[in-house]
Design an enzyme around this catalytic site. Structure first.
Site, PDB file in Angstrom:
ATOM      1  N   TYR A 128      41.372  37.728  42.162  1.00 59.92           N
ATOM      2  CA  TYR A 128      41.978  38.923  41.589  1.00 59.92           C
ATOM      3  C   TYR A 128      43.499  38.774  41.414  1.00 59.92           C
ATOM      4  O   TYR A 128      43.918  37.869  40.709  1.00 59.92           O
ATOM      5  CB  TYR A 128      41.603  40.071  42.528  1.00 59.92           C
ATOM      6  CG  TYR A 128      41.501  41.451  41.937  1.00 59.92           C
ATOM      7  CD1 TYR A 128      41.012  41.689  40.675  1.00 59.92           C
ATOM      8  CD2 TYR A 128      41.887  42.545  42.710  1.00 59.92           C
ATOM      9  CE1 TYR A 128      40.908  42.982  40.186  1.00 59.92           C
ATOM     10  CE2 TYR A 128      41.771  43.849  42.230  1.00 59.92           C
ATOM     11  CZ  TYR A 128      41.289  44.059  40.968  1.00 59.92           C
ATOM     12  OH  TYR A 128      41.180  45.345  40.506  1.00 59.92           O
TER      13      TYR A 128
ATOM     14  N   TRP B  17      41.394  53.509  31.472  1.00 57.74           N
ATOM     15  CA  TRP B  17      42.550  53.191  32.320  1.00 57.74           C
ATOM     16  C   TRP B  17      43.814  53.187  31.474  1.00 57.74           C
ATOM     17  O   TRP B  17      43.784  52.814  30.293  1.00 57.74           O
ATOM     18  CB  TRP B  17      42.375  51.800  32.951  1.00 57.74           C
ATOM     19  CG  TRP B  17      41.858  51.827  34.355  1.00 57.74           C
ATOM     20  CD1 TRP B  17      42.583  51.703  35.497  1.00 57.74           C
ATOM     21  CD2 TRP B  17      40.490  51.957  34.779  1.00 57.74           C
ATOM     22  NE1 TRP B  17      41.757  51.758  36.593  1.00 57.74           N
ATOM     23  CE2 TRP B  17      40.480  51.919  36.194  1.00 57.74           C
ATOM     24  CE3 TRP B  17      39.276  52.133  34.114  1.00 57.74           C
ATOM     25  CZ2 TRP B  17      39.310  52.026  36.938  1.00 57.74           C
ATOM     26  CZ3 TRP B  17      38.109  52.230  34.856  1.00 57.74           C
ATOM     27  CH2 TRP B  17      38.137  52.184  36.250  1.00 57.74           C
TER      28      TRP B  17
ATOM     29  N   ARG C  55      37.268  40.023  44.830  1.00 52.99           N
ATOM     30  CA  ARG C  55      37.756  41.409  44.816  1.00 52.99           C
ATOM     31  C   ARG C  55      38.640  41.675  46.037  1.00 52.99           C
ATOM     32  O   ARG C  55      38.694  40.865  46.960  1.00 52.99           O
ATOM     33  CB  ARG C  55      36.550  42.373  44.827  1.00 52.99           C
ATOM     34  CG  ARG C  55      35.690  42.359  43.573  1.00 52.99           C
ATOM     35  CD  ARG C  55      36.354  43.009  42.385  1.00 52.99           C
ATOM     36  NE  ARG C  55      36.745  44.391  42.664  1.00 52.99           N
ATOM     37  CZ  ARG C  55      37.513  45.127  41.860  1.00 52.99           C
ATOM     38  NH1 ARG C  55      37.958  44.628  40.724  1.00 52.99           N
ATOM     39  NH2 ARG C  55      37.846  46.369  42.185  1.00 52.99           N
TER      40      ARG C  55
ATOM     41  N   TYR D  28      34.335  48.700  35.043  1.00 52.14           N
ATOM     42  CA  TYR D  28      35.324  49.774  34.852  1.00 52.14           C
ATOM     43  C   TYR D  28      34.895  50.679  33.696  1.00 52.14           C
ATOM     44  O   TYR D  28      35.267  50.447  32.542  1.00 52.14           O
ATOM     45  CB  TYR D  28      36.691  49.172  34.514  1.00 52.14           C
ATOM     46  CG  TYR D  28      37.195  48.112  35.479  1.00 52.14           C
ATOM     47  CD1 TYR D  28      37.483  48.412  36.810  1.00 52.14           C
ATOM     48  CD2 TYR D  28      37.407  46.801  35.038  1.00 52.14           C
ATOM     49  CE1 TYR D  28      37.954  47.437  37.676  1.00 52.14           C
ATOM     50  CE2 TYR D  28      37.886  45.818  35.897  1.00 52.14           C
ATOM     51  CZ  TYR D  28      38.162  46.148  37.217  1.00 52.14           C
ATOM     52  OH  TYR D  28      38.636  45.184  38.054  1.00 52.14           O
TER      53      TYR D  28
ATOM     54  N   GLN E 149      50.385  54.165  36.357  1.00 52.82           N
ATOM     55  CA  GLN E 149      50.243  52.707  36.196  1.00 52.82           C
ATOM     56  C   GLN E 149      51.426  52.202  35.377  1.00 52.82           C
ATOM     57  O   GLN E 149      52.147  53.015  34.784  1.00 52.82           O
ATOM     58  CB  GLN E 149      48.922  52.379  35.482  1.00 52.82           C
ATOM     59  CG  GLN E 149      47.904  51.718  36.384  1.00 52.82           C
ATOM     60  CD  GLN E 149      46.685  51.171  35.661  1.00 52.82           C
ATOM     61  OE1 GLN E 149      46.410  51.523  34.521  1.00 52.82           O
ATOM     62  NE2 GLN E 149      45.935  50.318  36.334  1.00 52.82           N
TER      63      GLN E 149
ATOM     64  N   GLU F  91      38.073  38.582  32.964  1.00 54.29           N
ATOM     65  CA  GLU F  91      39.146  39.447  33.467  1.00 54.29           C
ATOM     66  C   GLU F  91      40.335  38.594  33.914  1.00 54.29           C
ATOM     67  O   GLU F  91      41.484  38.919  33.665  1.00 54.29           O
ATOM     68  CB  GLU F  91      38.598  40.271  34.633  1.00 54.29           C
ATOM     69  CG  GLU F  91      39.520  41.362  35.135  1.00 54.29           C
ATOM     70  CD  GLU F  91      38.874  42.155  36.274  1.00 54.29           C
ATOM     71  OE1 GLU F  91      37.773  41.756  36.741  1.00 54.29           O
ATOM     72  OE2 GLU F  91      39.477  43.160  36.707  1.00 54.29           O
TER      73      GLU F  91
ATOM     74  N   GLY G 101      49.135  48.133  39.261  1.00 49.87           N
ATOM     75  CA  GLY G 101      48.238  47.399  38.359  1.00 49.87           C
ATOM     76  C   GLY G 101      47.799  46.080  38.955  1.00 49.87           C
ATOM     77  O   GLY G 101      46.877  45.442  38.461  1.00 49.87           O
TER      78      GLY G 101
ATOM     79  N   TYR H 253      31.205  54.864  39.418  1.00 47.08           N
ATOM     80  CA  TYR H 253      32.495  54.262  39.772  1.00 47.08           C
ATOM     81  C   TYR H 253      33.029  55.007  40.992  1.00 47.08           C
ATOM     82  O   TYR H 253      32.830  56.214  41.128  1.00 47.08           O
ATOM     83  CB  TYR H 253      33.509  54.383  38.617  1.00 47.08           C
ATOM     84  CG  TYR H 253      34.854  53.775  38.985  1.00 47.08           C
ATOM     85  CD1 TYR H 253      35.050  52.394  38.911  1.00 47.08           C
ATOM     86  CD2 TYR H 253      35.897  54.570  39.458  1.00 47.08           C
ATOM     87  CE1 TYR H 253      36.262  51.830  39.288  1.00 47.08           C
ATOM     88  CE2 TYR H 253      37.109  54.010  39.836  1.00 47.08           C
ATOM     89  CZ  TYR H 253      37.285  52.642  39.757  1.00 47.08           C
ATOM     90  OH  TYR H 253      38.477  52.086  40.147  1.00 47.08           O
TER      91      TYR H 253
ATOM     92  N   ASP I  29      46.583  45.281  42.156  1.00 44.77           N
ATOM     93  CA  ASP I  29      46.150  46.001  43.353  1.00 44.77           C
ATOM     94  C   ASP I  29      46.299  45.254  44.680  1.00 44.77           C
ATOM     95  O   ASP I  29      46.852  45.763  45.630  1.00 44.77           O
ATOM     96  CB  ASP I  29      44.679  46.408  43.195  1.00 44.77           C
ATOM     97  CG  ASP I  29      44.415  47.130  41.887  1.00 44.77           C
ATOM     98  OD1 ASP I  29      45.349  47.301  41.085  1.00 44.77           O
ATOM     99  OD2 ASP I  29      43.264  47.530  41.667  1.00 44.77           O
TER     100      ASP I  29
HETATM  101  C1  2M8 Z   1      41.968  47.074  38.411  1.00 45.79           C
HETATM  102  O1  2M8 Z   1      42.146  48.261  39.167  1.00 45.79           O
HETATM  103  C2  2M8 Z   1      41.084  49.190  39.431  1.00 45.79           C
HETATM  104  C3  2M8 Z   1      41.702  50.370  40.164  1.00 45.79           C
HETATM  105  O2  2M8 Z   1      42.617  50.992  39.327  1.00 45.79           O
HETATM  106  C4  2M8 Z   1      39.944  48.669  40.254  1.00 45.79           C
HETATM  107  O3  2M8 Z   1      40.031  47.607  40.850  1.00 45.79           O
HETATM  108  O4  2M8 Z   1      38.917  49.372  40.300  1.00 45.79           O
HETATM  109  C5  2M8 Z   1      43.369  46.469  38.161  1.00 45.79           C
HETATM  110  O5  2M8 Z   1      43.263  45.133  37.707  1.00 45.79           O
HETATM  111  C6  2M8 Z   1      44.138  47.325  37.168  1.00 45.79           C
HETATM  112  O6  2M8 Z   1      45.346  46.711  36.818  1.00 45.79           O
HETATM  113  C7  2M8 Z   1      43.314  47.588  35.909  1.00 45.79           C
HETATM  114  O7  2M8 Z   1      43.993  48.494  35.095  1.00 45.79           O
HETATM  115  C8  2M8 Z   1      41.924  48.132  36.251  1.00 45.79           C
HETATM  116  C9  2M8 Z   1      41.008  48.230  35.033  1.00 45.79           C
HETATM  117  O8  2M8 Z   1      40.992  47.009  34.337  1.00 45.79           O
HETATM  118  O9  2M8 Z   1      41.273  47.295  37.209  1.00 45.79           O
END
Ligand code: 2M8
Length: 426
Positions: free
Chosen positions: A351, A34, A200, A30, A106, A395, A166, A82, A168
């Site tokens: 996840y 966010w 995932r 990521y 979010q 995570e 949040g 990304y 997903d």
């Molecule tokens: C996850 O979400 C993102 C999309 O927004 C992803 O999977 O790419 C979720 O766990 C979300 O709650 C979190 O804010 C984000 C970044 O950690 O990852």
């Protein structure tokens, strides 16, 4: 490993993911900023360097829209690794020219975190100065939801995308996923090239995510223009609880800096009554989401149903019943599994379908403590710190074994571990 060593490790994670004015949730998975990650990370930073914590918040506020919304991602234009990128979110009405953002929000934890971070500043003038400087932006962000995300007479907030929750790929969204919606254009995924696909969301999940991105963007993000067409419109029990708590905490900030309340007491009461009336499930002893497309409750028991404890939407007696009932249904789990193992769709290491998350535990522990359920809160806080001590700054963690999964060196795991260790529950 001592607490001191744990703190050194946590700081190293935040520093490794630090991009100057924001913190990547994870170095490789990521790369952007966010929304709720940034809030949690600001709290971790505030323990190490208060100014860096406040900078995290201010950087994120630069992504605000003209209607007040804080998007779920503030894109870093220098990063291309990304997907989906900002090209999917067309015509975003950002306040500040040049900002690239997503088009959904979010869980609004930010005002509550700003309240805590402010109180950590011993110099009252500096604290009030900071709160004053960002108060209008936070107030607009909070009021965006009642202004643009309610329907009919209910004050409850409508969630429009699983990413917005949040959580997903929560099994709560499986019925919507099963309807088989797909976007009109092909899309790419980068996430499954970085962590195991088994940890995932599936491609069916992503088909719905991308379908909704197209639908929402093509209606210029106005719920009233697409609510009749969308397969996904939900009163999310967690999101609504987080909003309530944010309103309460922003009202506290307002008192401290001599501003009028953001949400009046009668409106807070009305919200609380609506939340209980629409979402409470006696059988499960928790709150459930409501699917607005069918007007039915979504009968899946997950930690989202306990978020009212974090919010102070229930009293101590009700919180204790809810929490004990949840814990009694997963005695052989690490605390708290995000989904109860007796639910169909539970997967201990995938996840948001079962694993333990540090942010969920942090919210729960802080909420329990505020309600005076200190031994519950302490037990959960200590179990969370132990999990991270043994398995690292992952995570999330397998609900049965505690094995770390998803990304490692994950920022909010580090940030909230710092907070749990540095502000122990008395
Ligand atoms: C996850 O979400 C993102 C999309 O927004 C992803 O999977 O790419 C979720 O766990 C979300 O709650 C979190 O804010 C984000 C970044 O950690 O990852």
């Amino acid at each position: 490993m001592t607490d001191q060593q744990l703190l050194v490790g946590a700081e190293a994670v935040l520093r490794a993911n630090d991009v100057g004015d924001y913190t990547k949730p994870s170095g490789h998975l990521y790369p952007h900023q966010w929304n709720w990650d940034s809030a949690f990370n600001a709290l971790g930073w505030a323990h190490l360097d208060w100014g860096r914590g406040t900078r995290e918040v201010e950087a994120f506020l630069a992504a605000q829209w003209t209607n007040g919304m804080l998007p779920h991602i503030r894109y870093n234009p220098a990063v291309t690794d990304y997907a989906p990128g900002p090209e999917w979110w067309t015509h975003t009405p950002v306040k500040r020219a040049g900002e690239l953002t997503s088009g959904i929000s979010q869980p609004p934890v930010l005002p509550s975190i700003v309240h805590i971070v402010g109180l950590m500043q011993p110099d009252e003038q500096r604290r009030r100065g900071w709160w004053n400087g960002i108060y209008d932006a936070l107030s607009d962000a909070l009021l965006y939801f009642p202004r643009h995300r309610t329907t009919g007479n209910s004050p409850l907030i409508v969630l429009v995308h699983p990413w917005e929750s949040g959580l997903d790929n929560s099994p709560r969204w499986d019925t919507a996923v099963a309807r088989g919606f797909r976007p009109s254009r092909p899309y790419r995924r980068v996430d499954t090239t970085k962590v195991a696909a088994a940890e995932r969301p599936t491609s069916r999940d992503y088909d719905l995510y991308m379908f909704l991105v197209e639908l929402i963007a093509s209606h210029r993000y106005e719920l009233r223009d697409y609510i009749a067409k969308t397969p996904f419109a939900v009163y999310d029990a967690m999101f609504n609880a987080v909003w309530y708590r944010a309103a309460r905490d922003l009202n506290r900030i307002a008192v401290a800096i001599d501003r009028p309340a953001v949400v009046s007491e009668p409106s807070m009461d009305a919200f609380r009554r609506a939340y209980h009336a629409a979402l409470w499930d006696d059988e499960g002893a928790m709150f459930l989401d409501v699917d607005l497309t069918s007007r039915a409750k979504i009968p899946v028991h997950t930690w989202a149903g306990l978020a009212a404890i974090y919010a102070g939407l229930v009293d101590a007696a009700q919180a204790e019943v809810m929490y004990d009932r949840y814990a009694s249904r997963c005695r052989n789990c690490r605390q708290l599994p995000s989904v109860l193992p007796d639910q169909s769709g539970f997967e201990s290491d995938r996840y948001h379908r079962g694993p333990v998350w540090v942010n969920a535990n942090w919210m729960m522990a802080r909420g329990l403590a505020e309600l005076g359920l200190r031994s519950h809160a302490r037990g959960l806080s200590e179990a969370t710190i132990e999990l991270v001590r043994r398995s690292g700054f992952h995570e999330y963690f397998d609900a049965y074994t505690g094995r770390g999964a998803g990304a490692d060196q994950f920022s909010w795991t580090a940030a909230l571990t710092i907070d749990l260790v540095q502000r122990p529950i008395a």
